[in-house]
Write an enzyme that holds these catalytic residues in place. Structure first.
Site, PDB file in Angstrom:
ATOM      1  N   HIS A   3      -2.331 -33.164  19.548  1.00  0.00           N
ATOM      2  CA  HIS A   3      -1.258 -33.906  19.891  1.00  0.00           C
ATOM      3  C   HIS A   3      -0.054 -32.839  20.349  1.00  0.00           C
ATOM      4  CE1 HIS A   3      -3.139 -37.477  18.656  1.00  0.00           C
ATOM      5  NE2 HIS A   3      -3.786 -36.830  17.936  1.00  0.00           N
ATOM      6  N   GLU A  40      -3.270  -6.087  15.571  1.00  0.00           N
ATOM      7  CA  GLU A  40      -3.211  -4.975  14.971  1.00  0.00           C
ATOM      8  C   GLU A  40      -4.121  -3.999  15.312  1.00  0.00           C
ATOM      9  OE1 GLU A  40       0.121  -3.812  11.415  1.00  0.00           O
ATOM     10  OE2 GLU A  40      -1.484  -4.896  10.844  1.00  0.00           O
ATOM     11  N   GLY A  43      -4.398  -2.048   5.459  1.00  0.00           N
ATOM     12  CA  GLY A  43      -3.591  -3.250   4.999  1.00  0.00           C
ATOM     13  C   GLY A  43      -4.246  -4.698   5.259  1.00  0.00           C
ATOM     14  N   ARG A  44      -4.940  -4.688   6.561  1.00  0.00           N
ATOM     15  CA  ARG A  44      -5.225  -6.323   7.139  1.00  0.00           C
ATOM     16  C   ARG A  44      -6.817  -6.366   6.594  1.00  0.00           C
ATOM     17  NH1 ARG A  44      -3.964  -2.441  10.934  1.00  0.00           N
ATOM     18  NH2 ARG A  44      -5.328  -1.810  12.380  1.00  0.00           N
ATOM     19  N   LYS A  82      10.372   0.205  13.293  1.00  0.00           N
ATOM     20  CA  LYS A  82      10.851   0.588  12.049  1.00  0.00           C
ATOM     21  C   LYS A  82      12.050   1.647  11.844  1.00  0.00           C
ATOM     22  CE  LYS A  82       6.241  -0.474   9.622  1.00  0.00           C
ATOM     23  NZ  LYS A  82       5.165   0.176   9.012  1.00  0.00           N
ATOM     24  N   GLU A 125      10.996  -4.612   4.010  1.00  0.00           N
ATOM     25  CA  GLU A 125      10.866  -5.895   3.667  1.00  0.00           C
ATOM     26  C   GLU A 125      10.137  -6.223   1.951  1.00  0.00           C
ATOM     27  OE1 GLU A 125       9.463  -4.880   6.334  1.00  0.00           O
ATOM     28  OE2 GLU A 125       9.731  -6.515   7.927  1.00  0.00           O
ATOM     29  N   LYS A 142       0.865  -1.262  -0.047  1.00  0.00           N
ATOM     30  CA  LYS A 142       0.017   0.095  -0.025  1.00  0.00           C
ATOM     31  C   LYS A 142       0.763   1.254  -0.067  1.00  0.00           C
ATOM     32  CE  LYS A 142      -3.300   2.055   2.971  1.00  0.00           C
ATOM     33  NZ  LYS A 142      -3.986   2.189   4.284  1.00  0.00           N
TER      34      LYS A 142
END
Ligand code: F6P
Length: 538
Positions: free
Chosen positions: A381, A350, A264-265, A500, A210, A204
């Protein structure tokens, strides 16, 4: 005024004291039709909350809390584009992305026209690539997609892509790289053929470290084999920052916009979901959007007792704020839904991992819980031990599609039996008296299961694009409702910014371009250890 100073909050507090010791099993005696009454069916989903630790009175109090916090009105404000993200002066219009033509709010016609135009681009691009009309720079058909993005620009599409695996016709294979850890892109690029690969850069902001680093490596990989001018056949961007994408080298024609009013999410419904349209065809992507739109309508119109997102949200508040459960586990009994907990972690944590109200006052109550989970039956398990006998009690959603996409009846019968019996065991427990009389006191004390642990079960008729869309939208609205009850702004994420900025500085220190005094001694020492190894290896 804090919500804790309201009479409804105080009523819930004192009611919680009475409910702490009450047994879920006995709630079925008090309410003979509970198993069928405490159930909501809509959008191909069934929410069974009969195993909740909530009585008739609890539900009525929760309804009052929903009214006190104006959830109905706020749902309308969300979908009509009110400026709910007050720290960034933005609306949060993910519902507009999936609205069916003619069903959007009348004030949003201009924005909807942009959404439609972007969807047309997604449709055209996916048709061209899937049909083979779009070819690489040497004329080869595209066989592989490399999606580069992180956070909301990765988790949603990745999770949906995997969840729809039974619908994959093998036309295209999508690969994802998110982490800046070079092992990942190194590994993925090794198996890709540049001639038949289309790279989608999804960001965005088009400034996320990254994504920038991975996109640069991927672009360099392409440029080892082709001229700059040929990149247009291999590079597409989805972004709100068209200028930066162009400067990076993506052709204007190959950029599909997203907007600042999409978080974003919440962005998988936009062109961020391009890999879904590429991998499965545009119709499947539209079906996913339709499922989400159906849940939006349900959310806006159903009354509290029949409203899935509100019920999930308010039960979550009840468990978290009043019965002191600190985490929430999402347990999909479906292999293809195994990435859902990862997506929900970002969506929920977030959004509601905040300590001040939307008006900036420090809260005097707990907000977003820790979200975690994993696929059943594997978890049985592994971590289910803690769910059954641990001290930190989690609220739980079990998810179970009724019809599988395979014909292995024995497998599915066992999967269903496992899922249903886990919630049964959590509720029922096992008392000391029920344990074999020959068992020693020591072992008996270890075998006792406290039980009385609540859970929800969400059944899906089948895991289809439509029900998947509804399911994800269900959780989005749940998170929104909880954010409203807690008086938060669920649409910003300032907490991730400091890391950041400090990361930029440590990077500069590694490069020798920043002063060691700019960090604390511990960080400096660790940086120096790394530098000594790095310099030796160089
Ligand atoms: O750092 C957090 C975050 O901003 C998320 O909210 C977002 O989904 C992710 O990074 C990726 O951001 P972008 O799409 O701008 O690269």
């Amino acid at each position: 005024m804090s919500i804790t100073n309201t009479s409804i909050w105080r009523a819930l507090k004192s009611h919680a004291q009475a409910m702490q010791s009450s047994s879920i099993a006995s709630l079925f005696d008090d309410e003979p039709e509970r198993a069928s009454n405490r159930m909501i069916q809509s959008c191909g989903l069934t929410l069974d909350f009969s195993k909740s630790k909530a009585s008739h009175e609890t539900f009525n109090l929760l309804e009052m809390l929903a009214e006190k916090t104006d959830l109905k009105r706020k749902a309308g404000e969300l979908t009509s584009g009110q400026m709910l993200n007050n720290t960034e002066q933005r609306s949060a219009l993910h519902t507009l992305l999936r609205a069916r033509p003619g069903e959007h709010h009348s004030d949003l016609a201009d924005k909807y026209a942009e959404v439609e135009a972007a969807l047309k681009q997604v449709e055209r691009l996916s048709r061209e690539v899937r049909s083979g009309a779009w070819v690489g720079s040497t004329g080869q058909r595209i066989t592989d997609i490399l999606h580069i993005g992180i956070g909301g620009s990765y988790l949603g599409p990745r999770m949906i892509d995997e969840a729809l695996t039974p619908y994959n016709d093998g036309t295209l294979k999508c690969h994802y790289v998110a982490n800046v850890d070079g092992h990942h892109i190194d590994h993925v690029l090794r198996d890709l053929n540049w001639e038949s690969t289309l790279i989608i850069i999804v960001s965005k902001s088009f400034s996320t470290m990254e994504t920038r680093v991975n996109a640069t490596s991927a672009q360099q990989w392409l440029l080892q084999h082709m001229e700059q001018g040929d990149l247009d056949k291999h590079l597409v961007a989805i972004t709100n920052n068209v200028t930066a994408a162009c400067a990076f080298g993506v052709g204007q024609e190959n950029i599909i916009p997203i907007w600042d009013w999409v978080g974003g999410r919440y962005s998988l419904w936009s062109a961020v979901g391009l890999p879904i349209a590429l991998g499965y065809g545009f119709e499947t992507f539209r079906a996913l959007l339709d499922g989400a739109a159906e849940m939006d309508q349900h959310f806006l119109t159903a009354d509290f007792h029949h409203n899935m997102p509100m019920m999930l949200a308010l039960l979550g508040v009840w468990y978290h704020n009043f019965l002191n459960m600190t985490s929430h586990a999402v347990l999909p009994y479906d292999h293809w839904l195994r990435l859902l907990p990862d997506h929900l972690q970002q969506l929920d944590m977030e959004s509601n991992g905040k300590s001040v109200t939307s008006e900036g006052k420090t809260v005097d109550y707990t907000t977003g819980p820790l979200i975690w989970g994993g696929e059943g039956t594997n978890g049985q398990h592994a971590f289910h031990q803690l769910l059954h006998q641990g001290t930190g009690i989690a609220s739980i959603d079990f998810l179970l599609p009724l019809r599988p996409h395979h014909g292995r009846t024995e497998h599915h019968d066992w999967l269903v039996a496992s899922c249903l019996s886990q919630s049964q065991a959590l509720m029922q427990g096992k008392s000391a008296e029920e344990i074999d009389a020959n068992t020693s006191d020591l072992v008996r004390s270890h075998k006792v299961m406290p039980g009385n642990r609540p859970s929800n079960t969400i059944l899906l008729d089948q895991l289809t694009p439509e029900t998947l869309g509804s399911l994800v939208a269900l959780y989005e609205h749940k998170v929104f409702c909880q954010g409203m009850v807690w008086d938060l702004n669920p649409f910003d994420q300032w907490g991730v910014e400091l890391g950041k900025i400090l990361g930029e500085n440590v990077y500069k220190m590694i490069e020798g371009a920043s002063d060691p005094d700019s960090v604390d001694p511990s960080t400096n020492n660790l940086t120096e250890i790394y530098k000594s190894i790095r310099n030796k290896d160089d």
